[in-house]
Write a protein that holds these residues in place. Structure first.
Motif: not given
Length: 462
Positions: A397-402, A405-408, A418-420
């Motif tokens: 989660w930290k490496q995904w940063k933004r 990017r986290r949603y994708a 919705h959960r993402a």
């Protein structure tokens, strides 16, 4: 031909066969001069142990063991791989010195490593040549001495292990000996009296050359801060002979405990005595402290010694439950050290891929599980497994940063929109979100199994 095979052949060539009944001839140029001739002792008058030490097969086995341990270089800087070439040139002279009783080892190199409970442990690293000779001596003496040691001693002995010592302690508790006298020897390996140790060795060894060699190893000195300091007491940890000599010293303690009829377990300098009452425990503590101080000339660390319940103390990293049928459990200090090491390996700022992080983590967890998997509290291991996976999810989660990017990333792992979106837009930190349903769904246990992440607790059968 592989490099390993070549090195084996080089070592065999470096230790030429000696013809029976002849003194070894020094080879050509470069061989060290022989400083003393071999003593003339009749084989009928004394043991010929030094000849056994210098046998070609014994030396080759010793070097193979030293090579497998991959220890660091001593004061001369020589590595394990460089030893065969050195022996090819100098072995005849070294062998003659050993047989004459004139060999003098080099000082050991002082190394300090931190202890898990604080402070440092001082190690003495002999040179590769001296380690090989010590190992050769060990291979001759251990088969003779080990059968004479107490059955209650488990440390550094063939066919015995720390797990056996823990199981023996558990059996005493189950028999009703539910108080433990935990005696801690203060800096044992630094406090051993050389004269007492050599007297014990002389009772078992008739070959005076070997006795002189043992004394030479004890008095070799320590190189520290550029100065060679004399060693008037102690057996420096780091050499192959140190464990055997420590067992020789503490065998007298074992025999005294047996003479008094005590139930006890000892692993090197770590030992516990089991009694039925607190009053008996304090009586044993006082009498054994006197024996250790006055008879063995060792010091008892009063701050770390205690009379207590077994489940209040740790033994070789384990403790026990307070049930009538006690179970082996992890000592609190063991769990803390595991968590501390895993935190170091899974720092979210390390900047390494998750695959590399899992690979490094596996090397540590495999060794840890191989020893501490002997506990009988699987729920604790399952909780630790869950905690390790949470640490790794927080790293991802930290490496995904933004948020984008986290949603994708969550959507690519099959998480609903919705959960993402809820997780990607949250202001909570990585550690909190690592426990969220979105990350649990995206990175289930099967995902970590696919990366071959080591589990501390055995997987449930399908």
């Amino acid at each position: 031909m592989t490099g390993k095979r070549q090195k084996m052949i080089q070592m065999q060539l470096a230790l030429p066969e000696e013809s029976r009944g002849e003194a070894p001839k020094a080879s050509g140029g470069g061989t060290e001069p022989v400083m003393a001739s071999r003593e003339t002792e009749s084989p009928a008058e004394t043991e010929r142990l030094m000849e056994e030490v210098c046998q070609r097969e014994n030396l080759f086995r010793a070097w193979s063991r030293v090579k497998a341990n991959r220890g660091s270089a001593g004061v001369d800087g020589m590595t394990v791989d460089a030893l065969p070439g050195y022996l090819r040139e100098h072995w005849p002279a070294i062998r003659e010195q050993l047989l004459a009783g004139t060999y003098r080892p080099q000082p050991v190199r002082r190394v300090e490593i931190p202890k898990p409970g604080g402070g440092v442990r001082k190690l003495g690293i002999p040179t590769v040549l001296d380690r090989t000779i010590q190992q050769a001596v060990l291979q001759v003496l251990q088969p003779r001495w080990d059968p004479t040691f107490s059955e209650h001693s488990y440390g550094f002995r063939p066919g015995r292990s720390a797990h056996q010592a823990v199981a023996a302690a558990q059996a005493y508790i189950a028999e009703g000996y539910r108080w433990v006298v935990d005696i801690d020897l203060e800096k044992f390996f630094d406090q051993v009296c050389h004269d007492r140790l050599m007297a014990k060795a002389a009772d078992r060894i008739a070959d005076k050359r070997l006795l002189r060699l043992l004394r030479a190893f004890l008095n070799a000195g320590v190189l520290e801060d550029g100065l060679v300091l004399p060693t008037d007491e102690g057996t420096p940890q780091g050499g192959p002979l140190s464990p055997l000599l420590s067992n020789l010293v503490l065998d007298e303690l074992d025999r005294e405990l047996e003479r008094r009829g005590h139930r006890f377990v000892r692993y090197a300098d770590d030992g516990q005595i089991f009694v039925r009452s607190e009053r008996a425990g304090h009586r044993v503590m006082a009498s054994m402290t006197r024996f250790i101080t006055k008879k063995l000339r060792l010091k008892v660390n009063e701050a770390k010694s205690a009379v207590a319940r077994p489940w209040e103390r740790k033994f070789l990293g384990f403790s026990f439950t307070a049930h009538a049928d006690p179970k082996r459990r992890l000592a609190p200090q063991t769990v803390r050290r595991l968590r501390q090491r895993v935190r170091q390996l899974t720092r979210r700022t390390r900047g390494v891929s998750i695959d590399q992080m899992v690979e490094e983590l596996n090397r540590y967890l495999k060794g840890w599980r191989g020893y501490f998997g002997y506990c009988e509290t699987p729920s604790v291991l399952r909780d630790l497994d869950s905690w390790v996976r949470r640490r790794l999810r927080a790293v991802i989660w930290k490496q995904w940063k933004r948020g984008r990017r986290r949603y994708a990333g969550l959507r690519a792992r099959g998480v609903g929109r919705h959960r993402a979106a809820t997780a990607a837009g949250s202001s909570d930190g990585p550690w909190h979100l690592a426990r969220s349903p979105a990350l649990h769904y995206a990175f289930p246990n099967a995902y970590w199994d696919s990366l071959q992440l080591v589990r501390l607790c055995a997987r449930p059968r399908a």
